[in-house]
Design a protein around this motif. Structure first.
Motif, PDB file in Angstrom:
ATOM      1  N   ASN A  15       0.809  -1.207   0.000  1.00  0.00           N
ATOM      2  CA  ASN A  15       0.000   0.000   0.000  1.00  0.00           C
ATOM      3  C   ASN A  15       0.849   1.266   0.000  1.00  0.00           C
ATOM      4  OD1 ASN A  15       0.961  -0.162   2.554  1.00  0.00           O
ATOM      5  ND2 ASN A  15      -0.944   0.458   3.564  1.00  0.00           N
ATOM      6  N   VAL A  16       2.126   1.140  -0.258  1.00  0.00           N
ATOM      7  CA  VAL A  16       3.026   2.290  -0.357  1.00  0.00           C
ATOM      8  C   VAL A  16       3.593   2.340  -1.757  1.00  0.00           C
ATOM      9  CG1 VAL A  16       5.125   3.362   0.481  1.00  0.00           C
ATOM     10  CG2 VAL A  16       3.666   2.139   2.064  1.00  0.00           C
ATOM     11  N   LYS A  17       3.450   3.507  -2.399  1.00  0.00           N
ATOM     12  CA  LYS A  17       4.009   3.635  -3.740  1.00  0.00           C
ATOM     13  C   LYS A  17       5.525   3.641  -3.670  1.00  0.00           C
ATOM     14  CE  LYS A  17       0.040   6.184  -5.514  1.00  0.00           C
ATOM     15  NZ  LYS A  17      -0.431   7.459  -6.091  1.00  0.00           N
ATOM     16  N   HIS A 341       1.998  14.395   3.214  1.00  0.00           N
ATOM     17  CA  HIS A 341       2.140  13.305   2.245  1.00  0.00           C
ATOM     18  C   HIS A 341       3.161  12.282   2.740  1.00  0.00           C
ATOM     19  CE1 HIS A 341      -0.428  14.329  -1.147  1.00  0.00           C
ATOM     20  NE2 HIS A 341      -0.135  15.597  -0.942  1.00  0.00           N
ATOM     21  N   ARG A 345       2.669   8.210   3.837  1.00  0.00           N
ATOM     22  CA  ARG A 345       3.506   7.303   3.037  1.00  0.00           C
ATOM     23  C   ARG A 345       3.331   7.510   1.538  1.00  0.00           C
ATOM     24  NH1 ARG A 345       3.301   1.478   6.304  1.00  0.00           N
ATOM     25  NH2 ARG A 345       3.966   2.292   8.314  1.00  0.00           N
ATOM     26  N   ASN A 346       2.830   8.671   1.164  1.00  0.00           N
ATOM     27  CA  ASN A 346       2.764   9.029  -0.255  1.00  0.00           C
ATOM     28  C   ASN A 346       4.087   9.672  -0.643  1.00  0.00           C
ATOM     29  OD1 ASN A 346       0.088   8.186  -0.245  1.00  0.00           O
ATOM     30  ND2 ASN A 346      -0.694  10.241   0.174  1.00  0.00           N
ATOM     31  N   TYR A 347       5.130   8.866  -0.665  1.00  0.00           N
ATOM     32  CA  TYR A 347       6.481   9.408  -0.800  1.00  0.00           C
ATOM     33  C   TYR A 347       6.721  10.045  -2.165  1.00  0.00           C
ATOM     34  CZ  TYR A 347       7.222   6.772   3.484  1.00  0.00           C
ATOM     35  OH  TYR A 347       7.127   6.288   4.762  1.00  0.00           O
ATOM     36  N   GLN A 348       6.138   9.464  -3.224  1.00  0.00           N
ATOM     37  CA  GLN A 348       6.290  10.070  -4.543  1.00  0.00           C
ATOM     38  C   GLN A 348       5.659  11.455  -4.574  1.00  0.00           C
ATOM     39  OE1 GLN A 348       4.733   7.223  -7.401  1.00  0.00           O
ATOM     40  NE2 GLN A 348       6.804   6.776  -8.120  1.00  0.00           N
ATOM     41  N   SER A 349       4.466  11.561  -3.982  1.00  0.00           N
ATOM     42  CA  SER A 349       3.776  12.860  -3.954  1.00  0.00           C
ATOM     43  C   SER A 349       4.579  13.879  -3.155  1.00  0.00           C
ATOM     44  CB  SER A 349       2.381  12.703  -3.337  1.00  0.00           C
ATOM     45  OG  SER A 349       1.601  11.820  -4.087  1.00  0.00           O
TER      46      SER A 349
END
Length: 688
Positions: A15-17, A341, A345-349
């Motif tokens: 669930n983490v990109k 973000h 855990r929306n690391y790309q964002s």
């Protein structure tokens, strides 16, 4: 900066990109070209870990960060559907001479109340303020301080007194000086000095003295104004006295003082931080109804509140609304959005926002760099995080204790004790004094790998430096005690908890037996939480989680249930139970340890049964969310999920999972109603 309870691993959740290394080259192209983003900072000492060093390390001195001068061109910026203009700015740092203000003539000029001081008066005021402040820094308030002030022979007016009071950080000294001024011939306090003194007392949580001071203020003919009320609201809010803060809000309106943006923003902020998001959003709507349009600061506060409460989509919508209303986001707003973000855990964002921020002409500050380092660290790219540290230094930002502490924490969570220790040593070599969060990060590292002697030495070193153990310190030690592998480790952890000297240890030692109804335990817990009232909610949640887990696994399950009930009643777990829609309930256990989760679930299901028997109404659906679970690393291996599933199976709870979400157990309809109605043992299920 980083939650010490959250593990870090190179194993990625589904669930983490995933953030690819090629994404990082867009953020740091020069670093990528030069070293492939694998070069660690040269500032890290290669000295090996020596446990005895912890006992003898003492440091002093502190370096301040160098403010940056930022040049931005007028730029149109677009991100995630939000487009706006960034206007040119040239922020220059004001410089003050090291020697202070130049000496004026001996004759001091008084400032007439209600008039702006002239240039000459400003110079004279500076001389008076500097001399009086120096005396008050040298002496603790008492006869010696009074004599020194008398001997210097300077007349102090209200404007100068206010400037002196603003510089004082000891409330007792400030109050002594305040009352001394009142006794001086010709001196009269004004609304500014009273308001500043209210703020000084508020920071020290001296609310009894504040009430006396406000009575004096009115007797002296000075009516509290909006700024005075704002100081009061902020003071109560910082101490978590939310009801009192709202009472002041109501009183100021009754007194004819109109709340301003600062009033509403303060109320929004303190309620959101305490977990009362509904009240925070209500205040936001009331502010708009009062005709106060949000500015950049207001939007930033609300965005932060929504994001921290787990409503990231709503926070993003408000960010876009802010842009649409013509409010240009500033660096603080960007830092908040990037941090939210990262937390989700929306690391790309988070990294994209960082690139967009730089593209809009904003230069990162220490907060930005720290967030990006944390994002990289949680992606498993710790050497890249060190490269950000190097860039930070190259841009003339001097890293402080939290920045070093972040690297200690990241390497510690990665299980690399040596690197965590090296960064701790690098901080000491930089002349910085460790703070409690950094020591907690290193302590957590030692405890995680059961290096108890090093943990003991670190704890002794903290105390030798005059650092007081925090709630987080004691929580770490108690969790280690719960997970002790042997009786020897258990005894050693008990010693560590005693050495910490934290009041939580006496609370645990004096925990009474549950008795027939558990009321004595509930009273004991309630009194302790009242005593720890001013601690932040996350710290209290961490401690209560550790206490319930410890009691549950020690066989004291009745006591564990009573502790949980009080913690839930006092809103320590604001997100543990909520009604998503009519008769559709969500039980959220994912931030808990397994012992706490089982206890919380048992007591909550018992509450549902009790409510149903009284009212005859049954929930139409209950979702039990376990998520990854605290301390779990791989999807499907959550200890919380396993413990909850075991409990539900043991009592034949009619649950199922849907949409492939193995971390959420669902009960609904007639089977749920029948189970709650017929399962008389629900009330005692937490004991089995």
């Amino acid at each position: 900066m980083v939650d010490p309870s959250r593990p870090i691993t190179s194993v990625k959740s589904s669930n983490v990109k995933v953030v690819r290394r090629e994404d990082l080259t867009k953020v740091y192209p020069k670093e990528a070209e030069r070293s492939g983003l694998r070069q660690a900072s040269s500032d890290v000492s290669a000295k090996p870990l020596e446990p005895q060093d912890l006992q003898t390390t003492t440091v002093s001195g502190k370096r301040k960060s160098m403010p940056q001068r930022t040049n931005t061109d007028s730029t149109k910026y677009a991100s995630a559907g939000c487009e706006f203009n960034v206007h040119s700015s040239d922020d220059r740092t004001m410089k003050y001479p090291a020697e202070g203000f130049s000496k004026p003539s001996r004759e001091m000029t008084r400032v007439t109340p209600g008039t702006a001081p002239t240039h000459r008066q400003h110079c004279n005021s500076g001389y008076v303020v500097e001399n009086v402040s120096n005396i008050l820094r040298r002496f603790k308030w008492g006869p010696a301080a009074e004599e020194a002030l008398h001997n210097v022979g300077l007349r102090v007016d209200a404007y100068q007194a206010n400037q002196v009071l603003k510089q004082m950080d000891n409330y007792a000294n400030a109050l002594g000086f305040f009352h001394w001024l009142k006794r001086q011939p010709g001196f009269k306090h004004d609304g500014h000095t009273y308001t500043t003194m209210v703020g000084n007392l508020g920071r020290a949580k001296q609310f009894g003295e504040i009430n006396k001071l406000l009575n004096e203020m009115v007797r002296d003919g000075c009516q509290p104004n909006t700024v005075t009320y704002n100081r009061l609201i902020h003071s109560y809010g910082r101490a978590n006295y939310l009801r009192e803060a709202v009472n002041v809000f109501n009183q100021m309106q009754e007194a004819g003082c109109e709340p301003d943006r600062v009033t509403y923003c303060t109320l929004i902020d303190i309620h959101a931080k305490a977990g009362f998001l509904d009240i925070a959003m209500d205040m936001y709507q009331r502010m708009q109804a009062a005709g106060l349009s949000p500015d950049t600061f207001t939007y930033s506060v609300i965005i932060n509140c929504l994001g921290k409460a787990g409503h990231l989509p709503a926070a993003h919508r408000l960010f876009c609304e802010m842009v649409g209303q013509g409010c240009t986001p500033n660096l603080v707003t960007f830092n908040i959005m990037i941090a939210l973000h990262a937390k989700a855990r929306n690391y790309q964002s988070a990294l994209k926002l960082y690139r967009d921020m730089k593209g809009a002409g904003f230069q990162p500050d220490k907060v930005t760099y720290s967030i990006v380092m944390e994002v990289l660290g949680h992606c498993g790219y710790l050497e890249e995080a060190e490269a950000v540290f190097t860039e930070m230094q190259r841009k003339n930002w001097v890293p402080d204790e939290p920045v070093y502490g972040l690297l200690v924490d990241l390497w510690g969570k990665a299980g690399n004790v040596e690197k965590a220790w090296q960064w701790y040593q690098a901080m000491l070599h930089a002349g910085l004094r460790p703070n409690v969060p950094t020591c907690n990060s290193l302590l957590s590292t030692f405890l995680r790998v059961h290096r108890l002697s090093e943990a003991y030495n670190l704890l002794q070193s903290m105390l030798a430096l005059g650092l007081q153990s925090s709630l987080q310190t004691y929580t770490l030690l108690l969790s280690c005690c719960t997970d002790a592998r042997s009786n020897f480790d258990l005894g050693f952890c008990g010693q560590l908890m005693a050495v910490s000297g934290h009041p939580a240890h006496m609370f645990l030692l004096k925990m009474p037996p549950a008795g027939t109804d558990g009321q004595n335990v509930r009273d004991h817990v309630s009194n302790f939480l009242d005593y720890m009232h001013s601690e932040d909610r996350e710290s209290k949640r961490g401690l209560m989680d550790a206490v319930v887990d410890f009691l549950h696994k020690s066989g004291l399950k009745e006591e564990a249930g009573s502790v949980w009930e009080v913690a839930a009643f006092k809103n320590v777990y604001p997100d543990a139970l909520r009604e998503k829609s009519c008769s559709y309930w969500l039980i959220n256990l994912h931030v808990m340890s397994e012992g706490t989760a089982v206890t919380a679930l048992s007591r909550t299901l018992a509450w549902f049964r009790k409510q149903m028997l009284v009212s005859g109404e049954c929930p139409s659906r209950i979702d039990i969310v376990t998520g990854w679970g605290r301390r779990s690393r791989v999807t499907g291996t959550s200890m919380v999920r396993q413990a909850v599933e075991e409990l539900l199976n043991m009592f034949n709870f009619p649950f199922f999972t849907e949409n492939g979400n193995s971390g959420c157990f669902v009960g609904c309809g007639e089977p749920l109603k029948k189970w709650l109605l017929e399962s008389s043992y629900v009330e005692r299920m937490h004991l089995l």
